[in-house]
Design a protein around this motif. Structure first.
Motif, mmCIF file in Angstrom:
data_model
loop_
_atom_site.group_PDB
_atom_site.id
_atom_site.type_symbol
_atom_site.label_atom_id
_atom_site.label_comp_id
_atom_site.label_asym_id
_atom_site.label_seq_id
_atom_site.Cartn_x
_atom_site.Cartn_y
_atom_site.Cartn_z
ATOM 1 N N PRO A 1 0.819 -1.212 0.000
ATOM 2 C CA PRO A 1 0.000 0.000 0.000
ATOM 3 C C PRO A 1 0.854 1.264 0.000
ATOM 4 N N VAL A 2 0.180 2.367 -0.253
ATOM 5 C CA VAL A 2 0.782 3.693 -0.175
ATOM 6 C C VAL A 2 0.466 4.244 1.213
ATOM 7 N N HIS A 3 1.481 4.711 1.921
ATOM 8 C CA HIS A 3 1.285 5.350 3.219
ATOM 9 C C HIS A 3 1.474 6.844 3.052
ATOM 10 N N VAL A 4 0.484 7.610 3.489
ATOM 11 C CA VAL A 4 0.567 9.065 3.474
ATOM 12 C C VAL A 4 0.471 9.519 4.922
ATOM 13 N N VAL A 5 1.485 10.247 5.380
ATOM 14 C CA VAL A 5 1.553 10.659 6.785
ATOM 15 C C VAL A 5 1.651 12.176 6.846
ATOM 16 N N GLY A 6 0.851 12.797 7.721
ATOM 17 C CA GLY A 6 0.884 14.252 7.825
ATOM 18 C C GLY A 6 0.434 14.759 9.175
ATOM 19 N N CYS A 35 -3.945 9.810 -4.576
ATOM 20 C CA CYS A 35 -3.584 8.387 -4.654
ATOM 21 C C CYS A 35 -4.819 7.510 -4.776
ATOM 22 N N ARG A 36 -5.830 7.791 -3.976
ATOM 23 C CA ARG A 36 -7.058 6.979 -4.010
ATOM 24 C C ARG A 36 -7.771 7.107 -5.352
ATOM 25 N N ARG A 37 -7.832 8.341 -5.872
ATOM 26 C CA ARG A 37 -8.476 8.541 -7.171
ATOM 27 C C ARG A 37 -7.705 7.834 -8.289
ATOM 28 N N SER A 38 -6.424 7.589 -8.071
ATOM 29 C CA SER A 38 -5.599 6.862 -9.048
ATOM 30 C C SER A 38 -5.721 5.349 -8.877
ATOM 31 N N GLY A 39 -6.532 4.911 -7.914
ATOM 32 C CA GLY A 39 -6.770 3.491 -7.711
ATOM 33 C C GLY A 39 -5.773 2.798 -6.802
ATOM 34 N N MET A 40 -4.939 3.552 -6.114
ATOM 35 C CA MET A 40 -3.953 2.947 -5.216
ATOM 36 C C MET A 40 -4.557 2.695 -3.837
ATOM 37 N N ALA A 41 -4.227 1.544 -3.259
ATOM 38 C CA ALA A 41 -4.612 1.266 -1.875
ATOM 39 C C ALA A 41 -3.802 2.221 -0.999
ATOM 40 N N THR A 42 -4.483 3.088 -0.270
ATOM 41 C CA THR A 42 -3.826 4.184 0.440
ATOM 42 C C THR A 42 -4.223 4.217 1.900
ATOM 43 N N ARG A 43 -3.231 4.352 2.761
ATOM 44 C CA ARG A 43 -3.476 4.514 4.200
ATOM 45 C C ARG A 43 -3.037 5.921 4.600
ATOM 46 N N LEU A 44 -3.978 6.736 5.037
ATOM 47 C CA LEU A 44 -3.690 8.086 5.516
ATOM 48 C C LEU A 44 -3.570 8.051 7.034
ATOM 49 N N THR A 45 -2.439 8.536 7.558
ATOM 50 C CA THR A 45 -2.240 8.626 9.000
ATOM 51 C C THR A 45 -1.907 10.067 9.337
ATOM 52 N N LEU A 46 -2.704 10.640 10.217
ATOM 53 C CA LEU A 46 -2.490 12.025 10.643
ATOM 54 C C LEU A 46 -2.131 12.061 12.122
ATOM 55 N N THR A 47 -1.417 13.090 12.512
ATOM 56 C CA THR A 47 -1.107 13.293 13.921
ATOM 57 C C THR A 47 -2.327 13.874 14.635
ATOM 58 N N ARG A 48 -2.262 13.900 15.933
ATOM 59 C CA ARG A 48 -3.365 14.441 16.732
ATOM 60 C C ARG A 48 -3.644 15.907 16.398
ATOM 61 N N MET A 49 -2.599 16.630 15.978
ATOM 62 C CA MET A 49 -2.785 18.036 15.620
ATOM 63 C C MET A 49 -3.714 18.180 14.416
ATOM 64 N N ALA A 50 -3.698 17.198 13.524
ATOM 65 C CA ALA A 50 -4.526 17.226 12.324
ATOM 66 C C ALA A 50 -5.809 16.416 12.470
ATOM 67 N N PRO A 73 5.671 -5.507 5.236
ATOM 68 C CA PRO A 73 6.308 -5.930 3.976
ATOM 69 C C PRO A 73 5.620 -5.388 2.726
ATOM 70 N N GLU A 74 4.313 -5.130 2.811
ATOM 71 C CA GLU A 74 3.564 -4.653 1.646
ATOM 72 C C GLU A 74 3.801 -3.180 1.336
ATOM 73 N N THR A 75 4.469 -2.448 2.229
ATOM 74 C CA THR A 75 4.722 -1.019 2.007
ATOM 75 C C THR A 75 5.584 -0.835 0.768
ATOM 76 N N ARG A 76 5.112 -0.009 -0.154
ATOM 77 C CA ARG A 76 5.854 0.255 -1.378
ATOM 78 C C ARG A 76 6.176 1.739 -1.549
ATOM 79 N N ILE A 77 5.231 2.598 -1.159
ATOM 80 C CA ILE A 77 5.405 4.048 -1.338
ATOM 81 C C ILE A 77 5.035 4.732 -0.027
ATOM 82 N N VAL A 78 5.861 5.715 0.375
ATOM 83 C CA VAL A 78 5.572 6.505 1.568
ATOM 84 C C VAL A 78 5.682 7.978 1.213
#
Length: 192
Positions: A1-6, A35-50, A73-78
Motif C-alpha cells: 500500500p501507499v502510506h501518506v503521513v501528515g 492516490c485513491r483517485r488513481s486506484g492505489m490502496a492508500t493509508r492516511l495517517t495524521l497526527t493528533r494536531m490534524a 512488507p507490503e509497504t511500497r510508497i511513503v
C-alpha cells in the motif's frame, strides 16, 4: 500500500509546556485523495494536531509509526509529510517530560536549551531500499537556489527518492530529484 503521513508534532518540555511544529494535514489529505483517485490502496495517517482522534502526537510516536510502516512488507510508497518538531527543549536540569514539574510565571524569565531532534525520515529507507519515499522540506523566505539546496541536502542525507520543497513566505514549491534536478517550480502547490 501507499502510506501518506501528515500533521504536526510536539515535544513535551514540562507539564503544560511543549515545543511544536504546527501543521494540520491539508497536504497529506490532498495527496491521499490523489492516490485513491488513481486506484492505489492508500493509508492516511495524521497526527493528533490534524486529527483529534489520532494516537500520534509526539516525535517519539512518529518514530514508532515510521518503524511500523517499514516493518510492513507490503509497504511500497511513503509520502512522509508530517511537520516533525526539529528541536527538543530542556529548562534547567529537569529532564523534559509531559509530567515534569510545571513552571511558575512568578519565577520570572526562564531559559530553554534546545537540541536538534533525530531525523525520523532517515529511518524509513535505512533497511528498506525498496520503498519509494517522498518527503517534504519547508523553507521561509529562501531563494529558489536555497530551496533547491535544502531539498537536496535532505534527500542525500536520508536516501529519499523525491523531495517537495515549499517556502511559506514566497509560496514557491519545487520537486527535487536524485539526479539533482528541480521540477514543477510553481506557486500552485497541488500542481507540484
Amino acid at each position: 500500500p501507499v502510506h501518506v503521513v501528515g500533521g504536526g508534532t510536539l515535544v513535551h518540555v514540562r507539564t503544560h509546556l511543549a515545543l511544536s511544529a504546527p501543521a494540520y494535514g491539508a497536504t497529506a489529505r490532498e495527496i491521499a485523495g490523489i492516490c485513491r483517485r488513481s486506484g492505489m490502496a492508500t493509508r492516511l495517517t495524521l497526527t493528533r494536531m490534524a486529527d483529534p482522534s489520532s494516537p500520534y502526537e509526539t516525535n517519539d510516536d512518529m518514530a514508532q509509526l515510521a518503524a511500523e510502516i517499514v516493518k510492513t512488507p507490503e509497504t511500497r510508497i511513503v509520502f512522509w509529510n508530517p511537520a516533525i518538531c526539529d528541536f527538543n527543549g530542556q529548562i534547567g536540569d529537569v529532564p523534559s517530560d509531559r509530567r515534569a514539574p510545571r513552571l511558575k510565571t512568578g519565577d520570572g524569565v526562564q531559559t530553554m536549551q534546545m537540541t536538534p531532534s533525530e531525523k525520523i525520515v532517515s529511518s524509513i529507507r535505512a533497511t528498506r531500499k525498496d520503498i519509494f519515499l517522498v518527503a517534504f522540506k519547508t523553507t521561509a523566505g529562501a531563494s529558489e537556489d536555497e530551496m533547491y539546496l535544502a531539498g537536496l541536502r535532505l534527500m542525500k542525507g536520508s536516501h529519499i527518492n523525491l523531495v517537495l520543497v515549499n517556502d511559506v513566505v514566497t509560496r514557491l514549491n519545487m520537486v527535487v530529484c536524485p539526479e539533482e534536478s528541480r521540477y514543477h517550480i510553481t506557486t500552485e502547490r497541488v500542481e507540484a
